[in-house]
Design a protein around this motif. Sequence first.
Motif, short mmCIF file in Angstrom:
data_model
loop_
_atom_site.label_atom_id
_atom_site.label_comp_id
_atom_site.label_asym_id
_atom_site.label_seq_id
_atom_site.Cartn_x
_atom_site.Cartn_y
_atom_site.Cartn_z
N GLN A 278 -70.47 84.97 2.02
CA GLN A 278 -69.85 84.87 0.69
C GLN A 278 -70.13 83.51 0.04
N HIS A 279 -70.04 83.48 -1.29
CA HIS A 279 -70.14 82.20 -2.00
C HIS A 279 -68.88 81.37 -1.81
N GLN A 280 -67.74 82.03 -1.68
CA GLN A 280 -66.45 81.35 -1.49
C GLN A 280 -65.79 81.94 -0.26
N PHE A 281 -65.36 81.07 0.65
CA PHE A 281 -64.70 81.54 1.86
C PHE A 281 -63.77 80.45 2.37
N GLU A 282 -63.03 80.75 3.42
CA GLU A 282 -62.11 79.78 3.99
C GLU A 282 -62.50 79.48 5.43
N LYS A 283 -62.27 78.24 5.81
CA LYS A 283 -62.64 77.84 7.17
C LYS A 283 -61.62 76.82 7.67
N VAL A 284 -61.31 76.92 8.94
CA VAL A 284 -60.55 75.87 9.63
C VAL A 284 -61.59 75.03 10.35
N GLU A 285 -61.74 73.79 9.90
CA GLU A 285 -62.81 72.91 10.38
C GLU A 285 -62.25 71.81 11.28
N MET A 286 -62.95 71.55 12.37
CA MET A 286 -62.60 70.46 13.27
C MET A 286 -63.63 69.33 13.13
N VAL A 287 -63.15 68.10 13.11
CA VAL A 287 -64.03 66.92 13.08
C VAL A 287 -63.50 65.90 14.07
N SER A 288 -64.40 65.34 14.86
CA SER A 288 -64.03 64.27 15.79
C SER A 288 -64.87 63.04 15.52
N ILE A 289 -64.23 61.88 15.60
CA ILE A 289 -64.90 60.58 15.52
C ILE A 289 -64.74 59.94 16.88
N THR A 290 -65.86 59.62 17.55
CA THR A 290 -65.77 59.19 18.94
C THR A 290 -66.60 57.94 19.23
N HIS A 291 -66.32 57.38 20.39
CA HIS A 291 -67.16 56.33 20.98
C HIS A 291 -68.48 56.98 21.39
N PRO A 292 -69.62 56.31 21.22
CA PRO A 292 -70.91 56.89 21.57
C PRO A 292 -70.99 57.42 22.99
N ASP A 293 -70.30 56.77 23.91
CA ASP A 293 -70.37 57.20 25.31
C ASP A 293 -69.66 58.52 25.57
N HIS A 294 -68.84 58.96 24.62
CA HIS A 294 -67.99 60.12 24.87
C HIS A 294 -68.33 61.32 23.98
N SER A 295 -69.36 61.23 23.17
CA SER A 295 -69.60 62.29 22.19
C SER A 295 -70.05 63.60 22.84
N ARG A 296 -70.80 63.52 23.93
CA ARG A 296 -71.23 64.76 24.59
C ARG A 296 -70.04 65.50 25.19
N ALA A 297 -69.14 64.77 25.84
CA ALA A 297 -67.93 65.39 26.39
C ALA A 297 -67.05 65.93 25.27
N GLU A 298 -67.02 65.23 24.13
CA GLU A 298 -66.22 65.69 23.00
C GLU A 298 -66.77 66.98 22.43
N LEU A 299 -68.11 67.14 22.47
CA LEU A 299 -68.71 68.38 22.00
C LEU A 299 -68.25 69.55 22.86
N ASP A 300 -68.23 69.35 24.17
CA ASP A 300 -67.75 70.42 25.06
C ASP A 300 -66.28 70.72 24.80
N ARG A 301 -65.49 69.68 24.56
CA ARG A 301 -64.07 69.88 24.28
C ARG A 301 -63.88 70.68 22.99
N MET A 302 -64.62 70.30 21.95
CA MET A 302 -64.51 70.99 20.66
C MET A 302 -64.93 72.45 20.80
N THR A 303 -65.99 72.70 21.55
CA THR A 303 -66.45 74.07 21.78
C THR A 303 -65.35 74.87 22.48
N ASN A 304 -64.70 74.26 23.46
CA ASN A 304 -63.60 74.94 24.16
C ASN A 304 -62.44 75.27 23.24
N CYS A 305 -62.16 74.37 22.29
CA CYS A 305 -61.09 74.63 21.32
C CYS A 305 -61.40 75.86 20.49
N ALA A 306 -62.64 75.98 20.03
CA ALA A 306 -63.03 77.13 19.22
C ALA A 306 -63.03 78.41 20.06
N GLN A 307 -63.56 78.32 21.27
CA GLN A 307 -63.57 79.48 22.16
C GLN A 307 -62.16 79.95 22.47
#
Length: 430
Positions: A278-307
């Motif tokens: 659709q041109h217009q839709f609704e979304k619940v969006e997650m954003v994380s701001i992290t330390h560089p050393d932790h971004s890969r683990a944060e990606l897995d965490r975010m994926t788990n939240c969505a799953q």
Amino acid sequence: MHDIRQIRENPEAFDAALARRGLEPISAHLLILDEQRRAHIQLAEGALAQRNAASKQVGAAKAAGDDEGFERLRATIAKNKEKIAELEEARRNIEERLRQSLLEIPNLPDADVPDGADEDDNVEVTRWGTPRALDFTPVEHFEITGVKPGMDFETAAKLSGARFVLLRGAVARIHRALAQFMLDTHTEENGLVEHMTPVLVRDDAMLGTDKLPKFGDDSFLTREGYWLIPTSEVTLTYSIAGDILDEAALPRRMVAHTLCFRSEAGSAGRDTSGMLRQHQFEKVEMVSITHPDHSRAELDRMTNCAQGILEKLGLPYRTVVLCTGDMGFGARRTHDIEVWLPGQDTYREISSCSTTGDFQARRMNARFKPAAGGKPEFVHTLNGSGLAVGRCLIAVLENGQRADGSVILPDVLAPYLGGKMTLGADGVLS
């Protein structure tokens, strides 16, 4: 955005990483611009030094009555002033060309991202749930008898044209319930902080989150110069633009439920039926701001939240790691979650979770102050759907459909629907 210093230090590695995305080498072009920029800086500094030296001498010449020397030095100062201005203007032009070139180059994939040309080369990493065995032929969401009264494409087309929908009655309530359920889960169980953001933003916000210049044609621009956001990734991520955060404040985890707008310029003829695209839709969006050393683990965490949202709803899904040829422009690594749609007899994307590394942070100068001291460093940014509300509605309706045209709804929605867990074939909740 890329760091020209890193490209300068290892151009071969930069070109090799771009080649994994199917792109031609570009470091030589960038380094020529970089060399020209630095050469103009040196010339300008030399001219400035000459002007400063002449400025010191001009007073002495006047005091000594050396009119000829005085005039010669004044002429030198004026000439150097003009030369400096010309060199500075040339430098700014070169810097802008270099900046524009860097802005148009996609992010480099992480080393463990699978190589591939398109979606056929994505790698499945997770599968959850088993599609329900049906003793009838399932239909798509807009064909379910009980859904038809509450999903009106004809009136939406009269109002706005193609790729819009008007939801009413029970279907609108289920859609709202899904968004509330997602927000409650993310804030109460997943530790995200809820935000309500604008849906109109300036150029800088789109540029800083890598939506410009690459995706200008995919977004809507108002006559007043505001962009309608394609997702609240833009507003949540850009909220830290120009900031220097304390390391102790990381990670910063945010969530927002907003309207989103996309022109779908590159999807002509795709998913024209129903409300999948659709041109217009609704979304619940997650954003994380992290330390560089932790971004890969944060990606897995975010994926788990969505799953976890899909698991609570009882919706079968699979998760894939996107290959280099299918990743988005700003991503280093992306996990796509695809929900089972019995009406289409296939899995379709419902969430995309990505880490961009410092790609966006460099564009918007978002940094953190290391606890151990030292210079501020760029943060890493991540974004992911938690989930696309309309697509989740589609999945709930299609997976819960029954032969008589009614729909059984997930138990977790009971508190949001007043305990009414069946959408009848007449379109009424009971």
